[in-house]
Design a protein around this motif. Structure first.
Motif, PDB file in Angstrom:
ATOM      1  N   ALA A   1      19.633 -27.495 -18.421  1.00  0.00           N
ATOM      2  CA  ALA A   1      18.446 -28.339 -18.530  1.00  0.00           C
ATOM      3  C   ALA A   1      17.534 -28.190 -17.320  1.00  0.00           C
ATOM      4  CB  ALA A   1      18.869 -29.803 -18.700  1.00  0.00           C
ATOM      5  N   ILE A   2      18.118 -28.108 -16.126  1.00  0.00           N
ATOM      6  CA  ILE A   2      17.312 -27.971 -14.913  1.00  0.00           C
ATOM      7  C   ILE A   2      16.634 -26.607 -14.865  1.00  0.00           C
ATOM      8  CG2 ILE A   2      17.425 -27.835 -12.397  1.00  0.00           C
ATOM      9  CD1 ILE A   2      19.681 -29.922 -12.502  1.00  0.00           C
ATOM     10  N   ALA A   3      17.364 -25.560 -15.245  1.00  0.00           N
ATOM     11  CA  ALA A   3      16.775 -24.221 -15.249  1.00  0.00           C
ATOM     12  C   ALA A   3      15.602 -24.149 -16.227  1.00  0.00           C
ATOM     13  CB  ALA A   3      17.835 -23.182 -15.618  1.00  0.00           C
ATOM     14  N   THR A   4      15.743 -24.779 -17.375  1.00  0.00           N
ATOM     15  CA  THR A   4      14.667 -24.792 -18.367  1.00  0.00           C
ATOM     16  C   THR A   4      13.459 -25.571 -17.857  1.00  0.00           C
ATOM     17  OG1 THR A   4      16.242 -24.626 -20.194  1.00  0.00           O
ATOM     18  CG2 THR A   4      14.053 -25.451 -20.721  1.00  0.00           C
ATOM     19  N   ALA A   5      13.715 -26.718 -17.231  1.00  0.00           N
ATOM     20  CA  ALA A   5      12.614 -27.537 -16.710  1.00  0.00           C
ATOM     21  C   ALA A   5      11.892 -26.845 -15.563  1.00  0.00           C
ATOM     22  CB  ALA A   5      13.158 -28.891 -16.249  1.00  0.00           C
TER      23      ALA A   5
ATOM     24  N   LEU B   1       8.793 -32.296  -8.991  1.00  0.00           N
ATOM     25  CA  LEU B   1       9.504 -33.453  -8.462  1.00  0.00           C
ATOM     26  C   LEU B   1      10.739 -33.758  -9.309  1.00  0.00           C
ATOM     27  CD1 LEU B   1       9.648 -35.783  -6.455  1.00  0.00           C
ATOM     28  CD2 LEU B   1       8.181 -37.114  -7.989  1.00  0.00           C
ATOM     29  N   VAL B   2      10.591 -33.661 -10.633  1.00  0.00           N
ATOM     30  CA  VAL B   2      11.729 -33.890 -11.523  1.00  0.00           C
ATOM     31  C   VAL B   2      12.837 -32.887 -11.237  1.00  0.00           C
ATOM     32  CG1 VAL B   2      12.495 -33.651 -13.919  1.00  0.00           C
ATOM     33  CG2 VAL B   2      10.486 -35.019 -13.389  1.00  0.00           C
ATOM     34  N   VAL B   3      12.455 -31.621 -11.091  1.00  0.00           N
ATOM     35  CA  VAL B   3      13.456 -30.582 -10.802  1.00  0.00           C
ATOM     36  C   VAL B   3      14.139 -30.850  -9.471  1.00  0.00           C
ATOM     37  CG1 VAL B   3      13.779 -28.124 -10.290  1.00  0.00           C
ATOM     38  CG2 VAL B   3      12.307 -28.824 -12.194  1.00  0.00           C
ATOM     39  N   LEU B   4      13.368 -31.280  -8.490  1.00  0.00           N
ATOM     40  CA  LEU B   4      13.923 -31.562  -7.161  1.00  0.00           C
ATOM     41  C   LEU B   4      14.915 -32.716  -7.219  1.00  0.00           C
ATOM     42  CD1 LEU B   4      13.706 -30.759  -4.159  1.00  0.00           C
ATOM     43  CD2 LEU B   4      11.965 -32.540  -3.909  1.00  0.00           C
ATOM     44  N   VAL B   5      14.528 -33.805  -7.882  1.00  0.00           N
ATOM     45  CA  VAL B   5      15.395 -34.997  -7.955  1.00  0.00           C
ATOM     46  C   VAL B   5      16.652 -34.701  -8.768  1.00  0.00           C
ATOM     47  CG1 VAL B   5      15.564 -37.340  -8.864  1.00  0.00           C
ATOM     48  CG2 VAL B   5      13.498 -36.629  -7.643  1.00  0.00           C
ATOM     49  N   THR B   6      16.491 -34.062  -9.911  1.00  0.00           N
ATOM     50  CA  THR B   6      17.662 -33.779 -10.749  1.00  0.00           C
ATOM     51  C   THR B   6      18.605 -32.785 -10.075  1.00  0.00           C
ATOM     52  OG1 THR B   6      16.371 -32.122 -11.966  1.00  0.00           O
ATOM     53  CG2 THR B   6      16.523 -34.330 -12.928  1.00  0.00           C
ATOM     54  N   SER B   7      18.047 -31.829  -9.339  1.00  0.00           N
ATOM     55  CA  SER B   7      18.893 -30.871  -8.610  1.00  0.00           C
ATOM     56  C   SER B   7      19.683 -31.576  -7.515  1.00  0.00           C
ATOM     57  CB  SER B   7      18.033 -29.757  -8.003  1.00  0.00           C
ATOM     58  OG  SER B   7      17.395 -29.004  -9.007  1.00  0.00           O
ATOM     59  N   ALA B   8      19.043 -32.538  -6.840  1.00  0.00           N
ATOM     60  CA  ALA B   8      19.738 -33.292  -5.800  1.00  0.00           C
ATOM     61  C   ALA B   8      20.865 -34.124  -6.401  1.00  0.00           C
ATOM     62  CB  ALA B   8      18.749 -34.199  -5.062  1.00  0.00           C
ATOM     63  N   CYS B   9      20.597 -34.737  -7.539  1.00  0.00           N
ATOM     64  CA  CYS B   9      21.640 -35.512  -8.226  1.00  0.00           C
ATOM     65  C   CYS B   9      22.796 -34.607  -8.639  1.00  0.00           C
ATOM     66  CB  CYS B   9      21.054 -36.206  -9.455  1.00  0.00           C
ATOM     67  SG  CYS B   9      19.948 -37.587  -9.102  1.00  0.00           S
TER      68      CYS B   9
ATOM     69  N   PRO C   1      32.542 -43.825 -10.800  1.00  0.00           N
ATOM     70  CA  PRO C   1      31.287 -44.090 -10.090  1.00  0.00           C
ATOM     71  C   PRO C   1      30.637 -42.834  -9.519  1.00  0.00           C
ATOM     72  CG  PRO C   1      33.151 -44.722  -8.734  1.00  0.00           C
ATOM     73  CD  PRO C   1      33.716 -44.338 -10.064  1.00  0.00           C
ATOM     74  N   ILE C   2      31.343 -41.699  -9.588  1.00  0.00           N
ATOM     75  CA  ILE C   2      30.830 -40.461  -9.013  1.00  0.00           C
ATOM     76  C   ILE C   2      30.000 -39.657 -10.017  1.00  0.00           C
ATOM     77  CG2 ILE C   2      31.501 -38.304  -7.893  1.00  0.00           C
ATOM     78  CD1 ILE C   2      32.100 -40.875  -6.299  1.00  0.00           C
ATOM     79  N   VAL C   3      30.339 -39.766 -11.303  1.00  0.00           N
ATOM     80  CA  VAL C   3      29.716 -38.939 -12.339  1.00  0.00           C
ATOM     81  C   VAL C   3      28.263 -39.313 -12.652  1.00  0.00           C
ATOM     82  CG1 VAL C   3      29.919 -38.141 -14.741  1.00  0.00           C
ATOM     83  CG2 VAL C   3      31.973 -38.467 -13.363  1.00  0.00           C
ATOM     84  N   PRO C   4      27.831 -40.580 -12.545  1.00  0.00           N
ATOM     85  CA  PRO C   4      26.476 -40.940 -12.982  1.00  0.00           C
ATOM     86  C   PRO C   4      25.338 -40.055 -12.496  1.00  0.00           C
ATOM     87  CG  PRO C   4      27.703 -42.924 -12.552  1.00  0.00           C
ATOM     88  CD  PRO C   4      28.576 -41.784 -12.118  1.00  0.00           C
ATOM     89  N   PRO C   5      25.302 -39.623 -11.222  1.00  0.00           N
ATOM     90  CA  PRO C   5      24.184 -38.759 -10.828  1.00  0.00           C
ATOM     91  C   PRO C   5      24.119 -37.451 -11.616  1.00  0.00           C
ATOM     92  CG  PRO C   5      25.217 -39.699  -8.882  1.00  0.00           C
ATOM     93  CD  PRO C   5      26.104 -40.035 -10.050  1.00  0.00           C
ATOM     94  N   MET C   6      25.266 -36.953 -12.090  1.00  0.00           N
ATOM     95  CA  MET C   6      25.247 -35.740 -12.904  1.00  0.00           C
ATOM     96  C   MET C   6      24.618 -36.020 -14.263  1.00  0.00           C
ATOM     97  SD  MET C   6      25.924 -32.541 -12.731  1.00  0.00           S
ATOM     98  CE  MET C   6      27.202 -32.239 -11.503  1.00  0.00           C
TER      99      MET C   6
END
Length: 369
Positions: free
Chosen positions: A236-240, A179-187, A154-159
């Motif tokens: 992926a986050i760095a590219t986005a 916003l996408v970068v912010l949300v994905t970075s938080a996850c 249950p811990i892995v899904p946000p990654m």
């Protein structure tokens, strides 16, 4: 011998959705064009992924409708609760596969694919955050039995959300991309912190206190899901983020992501070796089939994805080749699990058929892995 008990349709079987979804994605990433055997294989596997997702989801819905207490039971039992993480990741994996494969297979279907992915990503992310935070609360209130690597499910899904969510960035303006970068970075941060804690407890228990049970041998691959997925998510986050950052900041983000990917994949090597040894012991010891065997698929797929994206980001042909080799391994483990699943289900439908395993792992089967 009596037939091994299998869990009914529900969260315990969703690792099959995860493994099938990521296989379709990787086949397309390595296949590239709309022609060639890998693309055709990706299309077939995508269809299978949707069939498994809808089939399991529909069958579980029928169970819940017939027995209203079923849904509550799966969320209150601390043994079954972790498997809801696989439901979240199954939704994310199929959504990612759809947006990766469908536009290549059907020109003009890009908008549809993005829309479908958006729905599945939103549902998977909301559910994944709920499982990560909810199960953390369960652990804080009291251990649901001895520590196990299954606690990480249950811990892995946000990654996974962190990686797959970046697919929307190209379709958004600077504000939406930020916003996408912010949300994905938080996850990413949430899953990494919780994953280090939970998997650290699991490894300590199995290395210092009690070895992994024979039937639970495939669970040793679960932590590698966050290893490979975090390596992929960082790239992926760095590219986005690059288009909304100053050139120097974008270059720094790329370097940090690449460095992180190299470090985490290197750390994962001894963990892979341990998982191979334990899994080999399980097969040599004739471990019974359970849906937990599907842990041999998705984590392996994340390692391939992490190596592939890191290779693309750094220009390393070695890493790209490693990603291709691991994809070949995934094809083998997916085929093994699919064949074993069909055989087990067929045997369950024919009570008189002989089987080679006893039903001594009923509880393990119920928790799905």
């Amino acid at each position: 011998m009596s037939r091994p008990a299998l869990p009914p349709p529900g969260p315990s079987w969703f690792p099959a959705v995860m493994g099938t979804g990521i296989l379709a994605t990787l086949l397309q990433l390595h296949g590239g064009s709309a022609t060639g055997p890998l693309h055709l294989a990706a299309v077939v596997v995508l269809v299978l992924a949707w069939a498994v997702l809808l089939g399991l989801g529909g069958a579980f819905a029928v169970r819940v409708a017939r027995r209203p207490g079923t849904l509550r039971a799966t969320t209150t039992d601390p043994v079954v609760l972790p498997m809801w993480g696989t439901v979240a990741m199954g939704l994310l994996a199929v959504g990612s596969a759809t947006v990766t494969v469908l536009p290549v297979a059907v020109p003009g279907a890009e908008a549809l694919a993005v829309g479908v992915d958006a729905v599945l990503w939103t549902a998977g992310t909301v559910l994944g955050l709920a499982t990560a935070l909810g199960f953390s609360v369960v652990l804080l209130r009291g251990h649901p039995g001895p520590p196990t690597l299954v606690w990480g499910l249950p811990i892995v899904p946000p990654m996974v959300s962190a990686t797959t969510g970046t697919a929307f960035a190209p379709y958004l303006g600077d504000g939406g991309r930020f916003l996408v970068v912010l949300v994905t970075s938080a996850c990413f941060g949430l899953a990494l912190v919780l994953g280090l804690l939970v998997f650290g407890i699991g490894y300590h228990h199995h290395w210092r206190v009690s070895p992994v049970a024979l039937a639970a041998s495939p669970s040793t691959w679960i932590p590698l899901g966050i290893v490979g997925q975090s390596a992929a998510a960082a790239q992926a986050i760095a590219t986005a983020a690059a288009p909304v950052l100053a050139p120097d900041a974008a270059s720094l983000a790329h370097d940090v992501a690449a460095g992180y990917g190299v470090v985490v994949l290197t750390i994962g090597l001894p963990l892979v070796a341990w998982a191979v040894v334990v899994t080999a012991r399980g097969f040599l010891g004739r471990m019974p089939f359970t849906p937990g065997w599907w842990a041999l698929t998705f984590p392996v797929g994340t390692l391939s994805l992490g190596a592939h994206l890191l290779g693309a980001a750094t220009g390393s042909t070695v890493l790209t080749a490693v990603g291709a080799v691991v994809l070949a391994v995934l094809c083998g483990t997916w085929s093994l699990c699919a064949t074993a699943s069909l055989s087990a289900v067929a045997a369950a439908r024919h009570p008189g058929a002989p089987t080679r395993e006893a039903s001594r792992t009923v509880r393990w089967a119920r928790m799905g892995g």
